[in-house]
Design a protein around this motif. Sequence first.
Motif, short mmCIF file in Angstrom:
data_model
loop_
_atom_site.label_atom_id
_atom_site.label_comp_id
_atom_site.label_asym_id
_atom_site.label_seq_id
_atom_site.Cartn_x
_atom_site.Cartn_y
_atom_site.Cartn_z
N LYS A 1 0.35 -1.27 -0.13
CA LYS A 1 0.11 0.05 0.06
C LYS A 1 0.62 1.64 0.46
CE LYS A 1 -3.92 -2.08 2.63
NZ LYS A 1 -4.95 -2.20 3.61
N PHE A 2 1.72 0.90 0.66
CA PHE A 2 2.36 2.71 0.35
C PHE A 2 3.51 3.07 -0.47
CE2 PHE A 2 7.76 3.56 0.63
CZ PHE A 2 7.18 4.88 1.64
N LYS A 3 3.50 1.12 -1.45
CA LYS A 3 4.90 1.87 -2.77
C LYS A 3 3.17 1.90 -3.23
CE LYS A 3 6.36 -2.29 -3.26
NZ LYS A 3 7.22 -3.20 -4.09
N LYS A 4 2.54 2.37 -3.29
CA LYS A 4 1.48 2.22 -4.43
C LYS A 4 0.53 4.19 -3.75
CE LYS A 4 -2.23 -0.60 -5.26
NZ LYS A 4 -3.54 -1.25 -5.14
N ILE A 5 0.86 4.10 -2.81
CA ILE A 5 0.35 5.90 -2.38
C ILE A 5 1.91 6.71 -2.69
CG2 ILE A 5 -0.25 7.08 -0.15
CD1 ILE A 5 -1.36 4.61 1.26
N PHE A 6 2.94 5.95 -2.15
CA PHE A 6 4.21 7.13 -2.47
C PHE A 6 5.29 6.93 -3.28
CE2 PHE A 6 2.89 6.91 2.03
CZ PHE A 6 2.86 8.75 2.40
N GLY A 7 5.30 5.51 -4.02
CA GLY A 7 6.33 4.99 -5.31
C GLY A 7 6.96 4.31 -4.33
N ASP A 8 7.84 3.64 -5.51
CA ASP A 8 8.66 2.30 -4.60
C ASP A 8 10.66 3.32 -4.30
OD1 ASP A 8 10.62 0.49 -4.59
OD2 ASP A 8 9.82 -0.43 -6.27
N ASP A 9 10.54 2.74 -2.71
CA ASP A 9 11.69 3.16 -2.45
C ASP A 9 12.88 2.61 -2.87
OD1 ASP A 9 11.01 1.21 -0.92
OD2 ASP A 9 11.49 1.77 1.20
N GLY A 10 12.85 1.50 -3.27
CA GLY A 10 13.95 1.20 -4.11
C GLY A 10 14.72 1.61 -5.17
#
Length: 824
Positions: A56-65
Amino acid sequence: MWFKISHAILKFRIPFILLIAIITIYMAYLSQYLEMSYDFSSAVPADDEEHIYYKKFKKIFGDDGTLLLVGFKDDRAYQVDNFKKLKILSEEIQALDGVEQVLALPLIWYLEKDTTNKKFIPRKVFEKMPDNQADLDSLLRFARNQKFYEDLLFNPQNQSSLILVAVNKNTLESYGRQELIKKMQALGASFTKGTQVELHYAGLPFVRSIVTGQVGDELKILLVLSGIATAVILFLFFHSLTAVIFPMIIIGIVVVWSMGLLVIFDYKVTILTGLLPPVLVVIGIPNCVYLLTKYHQEYRHLGDKHRALRRIIRKIGIVTFMTNATTAIGFAVFILMDNINLKQFGVISSICITAMFLVSIILLPAFYSFLPSPTEGELKHLDRKPLTKTLEMIHRLIFEYRIWVYAAVACLILVSLVGIFRLKTLSYMVDNIPLDSQPKKDLVFFEENFRGVMPLEIVVDTQKKRGATRLSTLKLVEKLERSLATVPELSKPLSLVTLIKATNQAFYNHHPDFYALPSNRDQVFIYNYMKGGQDSTTRRLLNTLVDSTGQKVRISYKVADVGSIALDSLIEQVIRPRVDSVFAKTNMKTHITGNTLIFLKGNDYLVGSVKSSLVLAIVLIAILMASLFGSIRIILISVFTNILPLMITAAIMGYFGISLKPSTGLVFSIAFGIAVDDSIHYLARYRQAILGTANSVPQAVSIALRETGNGMIYTSIVLFFGFIVFLYSDFDGTKALGYLTATTLLCAMFGNIILLPSLLLSFGSRRYHKNETQLIEYYNETEKDEQEDQEIDAPSVEVSKNPIHLNKNGQSQENKKGEQKNKG
């Protein structure tokens, strides 16, 4: 049943050979479509709460990697000509396919206050490159006064600096990742050549690209090395080219099948499946060694090639099947793990090991049926004096000094238990790359100058729309950031707070003292300026820091790769308590997530699964052995014999500081599945002797030792050197799999050839009856079998039914008589 199978294999050998050839050609055709995997799936199960939240985090803020870092620490980079080249390098990287954005010192922008239109206008600091050093130094001072970039893009203490490269997610999950990295490194090499400024590379995309690139290269090299090692050892054992060529053909067939199966199952080559071909070369040899050794023994005993070939299928067909089944179980247990890469490795390896049995039991007798009978020179390995003397020495040891064997085992157990308690579970995010490799050195550079590169995220949910932009919320976030600023493993954060601080500094004409949150009085003015002057870059940055409703705010950190133990302590004992302390008296919810946290959870899952897989492998193999031998006493003896080498290996790891992690944990299930093969061969012959020619347990132990000892030593040596070649690998995990498995199997050989017979002498029993429900069939040389053989072949040599005794040369008396009769 096995009489019919042996007859069918030799009668229909040409159709069988053609069928296997057709399958192999088809698999070879499919292998051209084999692809490398660029998807580093999490080891955390899909239904895990942390994993669900992270998605969910990646869907909201984008991939952190997706961030790739290029760093340098050299004053020469700030000379006019070199700085111009640095700007060109940054722009060239920006222009590469797959790159979304580049942030570097020559490309940084600042906010200029437009008092007329009440907005901020983004300006590039180095819009026009200066022609002299004084002007450049002036602009550099202005750039370094932009506190937003401090410790994020440059370190003010030592003048080190970064180029931050955001890579497109689609590129990261395709072969384009490799091409992008190569092009970036080529541009970097050209820059270094022209400026003498050394560049360092890091970031998850870079590390994973290095790993992926080396997997393909190592697959070929390890395959060749393991093939050469096994071929050389086979020749040294048998002194026969056919004993090398035919086993290598059989193994080569299954290796081709493994690549075709990957395509059929729509799997890609990972660091694990990439190990399959060399592993199959190594574990496929024991089948051939046992079959060849038994063939030569039977031929010497019978003097008839075709009867000897049928006899080896009948006598050890089921035993070979069971040994392959136990090996397959050692790999198949990984199918039950939640990690997709381990699951795929388990599926393909277990299928290939089953195929190895079928191909070897069919092709080896078929090949030798077309060849002349073995010559006396080809049978000499059965009487090799060093090996014979070794077996005689072992025979004397277990019969005359058994108490010393038990004493040594007791000491080993005590020493092993001490070492096991020293064993630690520890892994790193960048774990497979050697310490002296350039990527590892580069990682140290970033940790020393920027505290780390591994993503760690904190999300604050205000529970209210636009609650993230309230000054009260921002002050709490700032309080947390100040609290975590004292943690040496954490980098400076990137958040909405740092962005608003930068706008406040811009509002006050870029004075560094005003890099702070606005006061209540200034807040409205600054927000109006921000709304009026949001360019695409600012909007993109805001979208990665605040969700679309303004309810959730993200605080993005980078953390040093200090290992799973220290990382877990850092998160649970330092970061989480401080987060809870700051937001304890509010209704806001906080969550720690990111690649680093998921890595920790995945590591726990993997290590736990590896432990479970070992227990499961032991249970399943014990059940198989129960169906094979039908004796609890025999099962306990065998399991204990083969668990002891695992204890020794675990102790070695504890004493030498080799941590337990997914790569080293794989050793135990795999090694146990392979090691128990020798036990099955020995116990099968022991059981045959008990039910047949042996008059006592000691005599059965002697017969089994003489007839299986050669094969046990041969196969163990082949396996040892076959796995040792993995030391050539550049991956620490592959090296560990090699030398730890080799050590375990070597210990298992001594256990199966010394401890197992000793335990049988102490606890074995003559009260052992044939049970028709057992899978293994006792093959006795009855008149009926002799008649069936004679119906197929010409009249053959009479077989003695007298008990077998070792003479001083380790050869049975009846074998000698048989040879004399054959010569007559």
